[in-house]
Design an enzyme around this catalytic site. Structure first.
Site, mmCIF file in Angstrom:
data_model
loop_
_atom_site.group_PDB
_atom_site.id
_atom_site.type_symbol
_atom_site.label_atom_id
_atom_site.label_comp_id
_atom_site.label_asym_id
_atom_site.label_seq_id
_atom_site.Cartn_x
_atom_site.Cartn_y
_atom_site.Cartn_z
ATOM 1 N N TYR A 1 15.567 30.350 8.797
ATOM 2 C CA TYR A 1 14.354 31.078 9.175
ATOM 3 C C TYR A 1 14.290 31.264 10.688
ATOM 4 O O TYR A 1 14.537 30.327 11.444
ATOM 5 C CB TYR A 1 13.104 30.315 8.721
ATOM 6 C CG TYR A 1 12.832 30.421 7.244
ATOM 7 C CD1 TYR A 1 12.601 31.658 6.634
ATOM 8 C CD2 TYR A 1 12.770 29.273 6.454
ATOM 9 C CE1 TYR A 1 12.345 31.741 5.268
ATOM 10 C CE2 TYR A 1 12.506 29.351 5.099
ATOM 11 C CZ TYR A 1 12.292 30.589 4.508
ATOM 12 O OH TYR A 1 12.023 30.676 3.172
ATOM 13 N N LYS B 1 0.846 -1.203 0.000
ATOM 14 C CA LYS B 1 0.000 0.000 0.000
ATOM 15 C C LYS B 1 0.883 1.256 0.000
ATOM 16 O O LYS B 1 2.098 1.165 0.233
ATOM 17 C CB LYS B 1 -0.923 -0.025 1.220
ATOM 18 C CG LYS B 1 -0.201 -0.069 2.556
ATOM 19 C CD LYS B 1 -1.125 -0.547 3.669
ATOM 20 C CE LYS B 1 -0.396 -0.549 5.005
ATOM 21 N NZ LYS B 1 -1.169 -1.254 6.050
HETATM 22 C C1 LIG Z 1 -0.403 -2.159 6.784
HETATM 23 C C2 LIG Z 1 -0.932 -3.487 7.126
HETATM 24 C C3 LIG Z 1 -0.085 -4.608 7.185
HETATM 25 C C4 LIG Z 1 1.421 -4.483 7.095
HETATM 26 O O1 LIG Z 1 1.882 -3.954 8.311
HETATM 27 P P1 LIG Z 1 3.441 -3.694 8.581
HETATM 28 O O2 LIG Z 1 3.488 -3.279 10.004
HETATM 29 O O3 LIG Z 1 3.845 -2.612 7.641
HETATM 30 O O4 LIG Z 1 4.150 -4.954 8.305
HETATM 31 C C5 LIG Z 1 -0.654 -5.850 7.367
HETATM 32 N N1 LIG Z 1 -1.992 -5.985 7.518
HETATM 33 C C6 LIG Z 1 -2.837 -4.927 7.508
HETATM 34 C C7 LIG Z 1 -4.294 -5.156 7.704
HETATM 35 C C8 LIG Z 1 -2.334 -3.640 7.324
HETATM 36 O O5 LIG Z 1 -3.160 -2.599 7.341
#
Ligand SMILES: *Cc1c(COP(=O)(O)O)cnc(C)c1O
Length: 363
Positions: A259, A44
């Site tokens: 800044y 993702k």
């Molecule tokens: C993002 C996610 C993962 C992966 O999690 P990590 O901590 O990045 O390994 C797995 N299962 C679900 C449902 C997620 O939302």
């Protein structure tokens, strides 16, 4: 000496992000071995900022066949890179999306009885789906009593459900008692759905529970993040971020920097200005806290990170000169360290890395 062109890519873009696809594949194999089960990949947020169009095929070649993304749009992008993979959409089935899911052969992770009913009707068993059970996050998925109540319902078969999943609340904190409660709740639901594959472990979960289920779902650790905070990182680093030194200057004691003059030189100092800033996704919150490496020497980030520029104290780094580079991520500055320096976690650093850098993929 006057240097004739052509300009380097880092000169044109200000910074270079190098992504090691070989390290991602090696991490995927390590996680599968450690978890003792088939290993999927969570890609993702454009593969945690690393680029699903490159990461997806690299993992496919390594042997990965199942992928998870958050949204339909991400699924469509993943499908273009992975024509034969099983691709699940974690955030569920938005109203009216079933046709689009089917058109791209994408599998929803159904999170409510309503979603199950809609998918059962509209997909009519044409495509598989997963069922998300909420064992403690109170975020997505059916509460355990609802999941138990739906077991054996005709809609489960009609919806083509082939995978049962749940997600840990605190997998990176092994001593948290919520882990054991979630494992037990998930086992209860699993027993009510014989024949379905089950998946619980994210990156840290793999190190928490080992081989208990049928599919592993790591994301962060694939990209070099430490799934075992507090112990040595078993993963290979994946991301390297280097920025061009645009200018080096000498200042007197008492000079202020950047800044709002947030840093005042306590001694005569050498400063280097880097061509990268928060508009590149490098966090402003790291202002005055983080470091970069110049010729291997740690140099503090001074004052406030600007939109396109960062100032370093390079008094002790003789390699600093116009046209040289500084390492912001890599060479010991791992993403977890950078996250801590910015008051956040490595996940946010990775997924926030911008699009202005020149990107280089290596194997
Ligand atoms: C993002 C996610 C993962 C992966 O999690 P990590 O901590 O990045 O390994 C797995 N299962 C679900 C449902 C997620 O939302």
């Amino acid at each position: 000496m006057v240097e004739a062109g052509p300009v380097t890519e880092i000169g044109a873009h200000g910074a270079r992000l190098t992504i090691d696809l070989g390290a991602i594949a090696a991490n995927w194999r390590t996680l599968g071995d450690r978890g003792g089960a088939p290993c999927a990949a969570v890609v993702k947020a454009d593969a945690y900022g690393c680029g699903v169009s490159r990461v997806g095929p690299a993992l496919w070649v390594a042997g990965c066949r199942t992928f998870f993304v958050a949204h339909l749009s991400e699924g469509i992008a993943a499908r273009a890179a992975l024509p034969e993979a099983d691709i699940y959409i974690l955030n569920g089935l938005p109203p009216g999306a079933a046709e689009a899911f089917a058109a791209h052969a994408l599998r929803p992770v159904l999170g409510s009885v309503e979603e199950v009913s809609e998918w059962a009707t509209l997909s009519a068993g044409r495509l598989p789906a997963a069922l998300h059970v909420d064992t403690g996050m109170n975020r997505l998925g059916l509460p355990v009593p609802e999941a138990l109540g739906l077991a054996g319902d005709a809609r489960i078969a009609a919806a083509g459900i082939d995978l049962l999943l749940s997600h840990f609340v605190s997998a990176e904190t092994p001593e948290d008692p919520v882990n054991a409660r979630q494992i037990a709740e998930f086992a209860r639901v699993r027993a009510a759905y014989p024949g379905l594959r089950a998946s619980l472990a994210n990156s840290s979960g793999i190190f928490l529970i080992g081989a208990q289920h049928d599919l592993l779902r790591p994301g962060y650790a694939l990209f070099g993040g430490n799934p075992t905070p507090g112990s040595a990182n078993p993963m290979r680093p994946v991301v390297r971020l280097e920025a061009l030194i645009a200018q080096v200057r000498e200042v007197e004691a008492g000079a202020t920097v950047g800044y709002n003059g947030r840093w005042t030189a306590p001694r005569p100092s050498r400063l280097a200005t880097l061509s990268l800033g928060y508009a590149d996704g490098f966090p402003r919150a790291i202002s005055g806290r983080g470091q970069a490496l110049v010729g291997g020497v740690p140099c503090p980030i001074l004052g406030l990170v600007s939109m396109d520029l960062i100032i370093l104290d390079v008094t002790d780094a003789p390699a600093a000169r116009r046209g040289a580079t500084a390492v912001l991520i890599g060479g010991g500055l791992d993403i977890d360290t950078v996250g801590r320096s910015a008051g956040t976690i490595g996940y946010e650093i990775l997924t926030g890395l911008g699009s202005r850098y020149v990107r280089t993929y290596v194997n």
